[in-house]
Design a protein around this motif. Sequence first.
Motif, PDB file in Angstrom:
ATOM      1  N   GLU A   1       0.812  -1.202  -0.046  1.00 16.54           N
ATOM      2  CA  GLU A   1      -0.042   0.006  -0.039  1.00 16.54           C
ATOM      3  C   GLU A   1       0.735   1.230   0.110  1.00 16.54           C
ATOM      4  N   GLY A   2       1.950   1.366   0.775  1.00 14.57           N
ATOM      5  CA  GLY A   2       2.839   2.427   0.800  1.00 14.57           C
ATOM      6  C   GLY A   2       3.404   2.562  -0.521  1.00 14.57           C
TER       7      GLY A   2
ATOM      8  N   PHE B   1       2.811   6.085  -3.057  1.00 15.91           N
ATOM      9  CA  PHE B   1       4.019   6.859  -3.450  1.00 15.91           C
ATOM     10  C   PHE B   1       3.947   7.020  -4.982  1.00 15.91           C
ATOM     11  N   ARG B   2       3.652   5.793  -5.642  1.00 10.62           N
ATOM     12  CA  ARG B   2       3.591   5.991  -7.110  1.00 10.62           C
ATOM     13  C   ARG B   2       2.403   6.632  -7.651  1.00 10.62           C
ATOM     14  N   LEU B   3       1.376   6.720  -6.729  1.00  8.06           N
ATOM     15  CA  LEU B   3       0.062   7.529  -7.087  1.00  8.06           C
ATOM     16  C   LEU B   3       0.402   9.049  -7.032  1.00  8.06           C
ATOM     17  N   ARG B   4       1.292   9.359  -5.949  1.00 10.53           N
ATOM     18  CA  ARG B   4       1.642  10.486  -5.826  1.00 10.53           C
ATOM     19  C   ARG B   4       2.822  11.074  -6.682  1.00 10.53           C
ATOM     20  N   PHE B   5       3.541  10.401  -6.740  1.00 11.51           N
ATOM     21  CA  PHE B   5       4.792  10.763  -7.562  1.00 11.51           C
ATOM     22  C   PHE B   5       5.233   9.918  -8.725  1.00 11.51           C
ATOM     23  N   PRO B   6       4.170   9.853  -9.935  1.00 10.98           N
ATOM     24  CA  PRO B   6       4.380   8.922 -10.759  1.00 10.98           C
ATOM     25  C   PRO B   6       5.630   9.072 -11.681  1.00 10.98           C
ATOM     26  N   GLN B   7       6.413  10.397 -11.636  1.00 14.03           N
ATOM     27  CA  GLN B   7       7.495  10.588 -12.221  1.00 14.03           C
ATOM     28  C   GLN B   7       8.760  10.069 -11.434  1.00 14.03           C
ATOM     29  N   ALA B   8       8.522   9.552 -10.400  1.00 16.25           N
ATOM     30  CA  ALA B   8       9.681   9.019  -9.598  1.00 16.25           C
ATOM     31  C   ALA B   8       9.937   7.412  -9.898  1.00 16.25           C
ATOM     32  N   SER B   9       9.537   7.077 -10.912  1.00 17.42           N
ATOM     33  CA  SER B   9       9.727   5.711 -11.129  1.00 17.42           C
ATOM     34  C   SER B   9      11.134   5.373 -11.657  1.00 17.42           C
TER      35      SER B   9
END
Length: 186
Positions: A49-50, A54-62
């Motif tokens: 879930e964490g 995180f991915r929903l909030r910061f999609p560019q951080a992949s």
Amino acid sequence: FGRDYPVVYRLMTVPLVRDALLLNARAMVRMEWEQLLHRKELVTDAFVEGVYQFRLRFPQASAKKNILRNSMSLLGPTVDLYDRLPHLKCPTQIIWGREDRILPVAMGETAHRAVPGSELVLFEGCGHLPMVEEPEEFVGARMLEVLRARAAPATRAHLRAQLGEGSERAASRARHGTRDRGTESE
């Protein structure tokens, strides 16, 4: 090194395939992290879930998307760093999880042989991310050991030169990043 990436990474260079594989669905997050980590018990519902949030909030951080976009094609890697490794002139510690299924330990051994004077540290019972599976060991025993061995003498000499031999209090504050209240310098 860098020449034998798994086929799934090559497939992920095709935009539609990548988007399908990197969906933010919780099941995909769980599957991905169970591949990355050797210790599956770390991939709890709360962990998944964490990562998902995180991915929903910061999609560019992949990191994976960025690495694949910049260094991989359907035919394989577009960047091969292997030829550059022998030219490294700085102290190099290569940290690898012995159970890494993403980049097998043989790749770490190849890098170690290619980098003059390097040290290869294998984390037993860890997969692709030793810093997640064994954070205390990763930071504590390994990183601090390297920093102390390689940086401490130079840092102490630099502090003595900048602050003067007799300024133990100032040297202590400099090491700890503190200063007296109400003063800019001493």
